[in-house]
Enzyme design. Sequence first.
Site, mmCIF file in Angstrom:
data_model
loop_
_atom_site.group_PDB
_atom_site.id
_atom_site.type_symbol
_atom_site.label_atom_id
_atom_site.label_comp_id
_atom_site.label_asym_id
_atom_site.label_seq_id
_atom_site.Cartn_x
_atom_site.Cartn_y
_atom_site.Cartn_z
ATOM 1 N N SER A 183 0.854 -1.190 0.000
ATOM 2 C CA SER A 183 0.000 0.000 0.000
ATOM 3 C C SER A 183 0.891 1.240 0.000
ATOM 4 O O SER A 183 2.121 1.132 0.057
ATOM 5 C CB SER A 183 -0.876 0.006 1.250
ATOM 6 N N LYS A 184 0.254 2.399 -0.033
ATOM 7 C CA LYS A 184 1.011 3.668 -0.042
ATOM 8 C C LYS A 184 1.958 3.764 1.148
ATOM 9 O O LYS A 184 3.040 4.314 1.062
ATOM 10 C CB LYS A 184 0.031 4.842 0.002
ATOM 11 N N ARG A 185 1.503 3.206 2.255
ATOM 12 C CA ARG A 185 2.288 3.204 3.481
ATOM 13 C C ARG A 185 3.681 2.596 3.259
ATOM 14 O O ARG A 185 4.660 2.966 3.907
ATOM 15 C CB ARG A 185 1.495 2.382 4.498
ATOM 16 N N HIS A 186 3.771 1.631 2.340
ATOM 17 C CA HIS A 186 5.060 0.985 2.058
ATOM 18 C C HIS A 186 5.865 1.745 1.010
ATOM 19 O O HIS A 186 6.895 1.266 0.562
ATOM 20 C CB HIS A 186 4.830 -0.427 1.506
ATOM 21 N N GLY A 187 5.345 2.882 0.563
ATOM 22 C CA GLY A 187 6.059 3.597 -0.487
ATOM 23 C C GLY A 187 5.653 3.103 -1.870
ATOM 24 O O GLY A 187 6.389 3.251 -2.835
#
Length: 465
Positions: free
Chosen positions: A241-245
């Site tokens: 997800s975005k959280r992981h870049g």
Amino acid sequence: MSVVTRFAPSPTGFLHIGGARTALFNYLFARHHGGRFLLRIENTDSKRSTDEAIAAILHGMRWLGLDWDGEETYQSCNADHHRTVAEQLVADGKAYKCYCTPEELVEMRENARNSSGATRIYDNRWRDRDPSEAPTDIDPVIRIKMPLNGETTIADAVQGDVTKANNTLDDFIILRSDGTPTYMLAVVVDDHDMGVTHAIRGDDHLNNAFRQHHLFAACGWDTPVFAHIPLIHGPDGAKLSKRHGALGVEAYEEMGLLPEAMCNYLLRLGWSHGDDEIISREQAVEWFDLADVGRSPARFDMDKLMNLNAHYLKSADPARLTAIVMAAVTGTTVSPDAENRLIAGMPGLASRAKTTNELVDFASFYIVDAPIKMNDKARASLCDPVAGEMLSTLAELLKKATSWDEAELDGIARRFAESRGLKLGKVAQPLRAALTGSNVSPSIFEVMVVLGPDETLTRLENAVS
Ligand code: GLU
């Protein structure tokens, strides 16, 4: 059979890592088999599809070098045809009109939730009902008849045989009450029309495959081979997800990654060929097959991607990297010698950079003529009074150099250091500061050769004064 694959993104967002990998696998599979690779923009959801997203997808595909055959198709252009197919299915008794009100559907959902063991939500209310009973004030949807009993097995090229009980498959909607096709119908009709033989996509579509299989069959068409590839996970094992870049592909371009590094990295996310890590496009086309796609999710690792990029930077053509650097510095006053210096000095620069952005940064001292910018550390090493005296003496010795090559310059500096009882590093430090404005750089003698005698001596004089 000649292979036809397609990448079918919905333009509701940018081309993300997972989509890019799906596109790459479809591309490689088609090229490996000498087939065709098609691009279909699935813009049927007019509220969520944007022109910006379409442009980003096309740009990302081109940047990655995933050329598709022929013009891209826009799914929305085929809506009339989708509608005709749905109506034909009704005429053939394979699909039917359903006049349920929203209230009835809510009630069905609740009944399904409350009765244990219920596997379908829609209760087939209009499946066999006489159309003469149809209310006149409701626009119907069209639903496809799913088999009532038995089970369906998909022979997936990645997942193997996957079986589902048919009593879990609802008679799903293929045409909405406003006459627009659903995703399920549009995909099936377009895959058939485009002659798609292999649908390679994320395994979040595996459940759809069972429904689509029956829709292909109802139309009297062959189902393509499905290949559902495991989704990409983050380093912590959770869905990426975005959280992981997990950013759009264009963000990696902006970070200064080379497209070949990105493709090599994406290829290794879920596919392998022995222990090979560095795989060229030619090798990938030669080696790629679905049998080597793994069944468990790959983990995205930014450090690995960066290391791969550093590898590709080192081996990239200096002229190409020079063009990238020059394009990034438009607006700065550049030396007339900048391009020549960059080409000559590029191996030394590129072997130290992980991204092209870093490369632009490292290259700055080659791009301008004296006086150059100094960073704090460089300035500090030049403020030492001994440094000034050392550099001016050294400059005099350099003026007498018999040839301007690394061995000669290295010899002059070494003999000078020895005559003062110093280690070479003590001399090299202010020299580096004077010539590059920094405390880190390629070999200082390489820098002197690239700059040439005039520019080198001017920079030394500037530093002394
Ligand atoms: N448009 C779908 C998506 O972007 C893909 C459909 C398919 O590959 O069958 O997820």
